[in-house]
Design a protein around this motif. Structure first.
Motif, PDB file in Angstrom:
ATOM      1  N   TYR A 101       0.843  -1.198   0.000  1.00 39.60           N
ATOM      2  CA  TYR A 101       0.000   0.000   0.000  1.00 39.60           C
ATOM      3  C   TYR A 101       0.877   1.245   0.000  1.00 39.60           C
ATOM      4  O   TYR A 101       2.085   1.174   0.241  1.00 39.60           O
ATOM      5  CB  TYR A 101      -0.928   0.002   1.220  1.00 39.60           C
ATOM      6  N   LEU A 137      -4.229  -0.065   4.072  1.00 36.38           N
ATOM      7  CA  LEU A 137      -5.144   0.685   3.221  1.00 36.38           C
ATOM      8  C   LEU A 137      -5.504   2.027   3.859  1.00 36.38           C
ATOM      9  O   LEU A 137      -5.904   2.095   5.025  1.00 36.38           O
ATOM     10  CB  LEU A 137      -6.425  -0.119   2.999  1.00 36.38           C
ATOM     11  N   ASP A 195      -4.819   5.091  -1.137  1.00 35.88           N
ATOM     12  CA  ASP A 195      -5.047   3.958  -2.038  1.00 35.88           C
ATOM     13  C   ASP A 195      -6.379   4.107  -2.773  1.00 35.88           C
ATOM     14  O   ASP A 195      -6.483   3.759  -3.955  1.00 35.88           O
ATOM     15  CB  ASP A 195      -5.018   2.648  -1.253  1.00 35.88           C
TER      16      ASP A 195
END
Length: 295
Positions: A195, A201, A205
């Motif tokens: 990521y 996340l 993203d």
């Protein structure tokens, strides 16, 4: 790794949002984060709507902040939606502009809180949630903002200019250079990383993935084959996009037919050689994500 600012890239000019209310954490603010009060109105064929739908799913807000899906192609002049007209008219006396999406509305008052996608994204992160990490982790705000600028200016804005009909060849080549430089820097950041920020996340993203969807499904259609080949050469970046497309919170919101109809309904550009083949099989990854969600 830090992300350098795009000092040489002109900002993308967008129409100023009509409503900029914010959700706070203090009941005295008027709009505070309480379940079952607010509602999102969006179309996932729109880049901003897609970002919001993905963030909403990642935060697990289906039960506390419902979503009303709008048609891919607006049904009113100026890109407005007739379904949103009552909200706009209740929120602004004698409102005459287009009823644009996305909208965050307040079901208690029947009025609009915000039409600014960036503010709405941040405010969704304020809602109570169980066991889900924040999409805006503390201490990473500047990095996320840098990614947001790179997506808006270095990918979407540059891709639009690189494929603009009637633009001088030098202008198109310069814009392509900005686009490739931006993709290259993001490629370097993703080398060996799953990521973009904080090892997990985040909104960064969501922003980048939606920009890559738009690049491959819309902007690619106006670029020549050589440009598309150079764009597709960023293997780590597209592998990252493929992984996220298979994630239920991402891929199940892909409305590829809607994106195509929205694009062709408003596009005035010319189709180029790059339109022949997509970089990713988005439909296949979306189907995998939908199956994973149903399980």
């Amino acid at each position: 790794m830090s992300i350098a600012p795009l000092a040489a890239v002109p900002s993308v000019h967008r129409a100023a949002p009509v409503f900029r209310g914010r959700i706070g954490q203090d009941p005295r603010s008027g709009h505070y984060a309480v379940p079952h009060r607010y509602r999102l109105h969006l179309s996932t064929a729109c880049p901003d709507g897609l970002r919001l739908a993905v963030a909403h799913s990642l935060l697990g807000l289906d039960g506390s902040c419902p979503v009303t899906l709008l048609p891919a192609v607006p049904d009113c002049p100026g890109g407005g939606h007739s379904a949103l007209r009552p909200l706009y008219e209740a929120s602004a006396h004698h409102y005459t502009g287009p009823a644009l999406a996305p909208v965050l509305s307040d079901d208690w008052s029947g009025r609009i809180v915000s039409t600014h996608a960036g503010d709405i994204l941040r405010d969704l992160d304020r809602f109570p949630r169980e066991g889900r990490a924040a999409l805006y982790p503390c201490g990473q705000e500047s990095v996320i903002e840098a990614v947001e600028r790179m997506c808006a200016e270095g990918i979407e804005g540059a891709a639009q200019r690189a494929g603009r009909a009637g633009a001088a060849p030098a202008e198109r080549e310069a814009a392509l250079g900005v686009l490739l430089d931006t993709l290259g820097r993001l490629e370097q950041r993703l080398a060996g990383e799953e990521y973009l920020v904080d090892g997990r996340l985040t909104t960064a993203d969501v922003e980048l993935w939606a920009a890559l969807v738009q690049l491959d499904t819309v902007h690619r259609c106006h670029l020549d084959a050589s440009a598309v080949h150079r764009i597709a050469g960023h293997r780590a970046l597209w592998a990252y996009a493929r992984r996220l497309a298979a994630h239920p919170a991402f891929g199940r919101h892909l409305d590829l037919d809607g994106i195509s109809r929205r694009h062709h309904g408003r596009c005035q550009g010319l189709e180029a050689a790059g339109a022949a083949v997509q970089i990713l099989d988005w439909a296949g990854h979306a189907a995998d994500a939908g199956e994973a969600f149903r399980r």
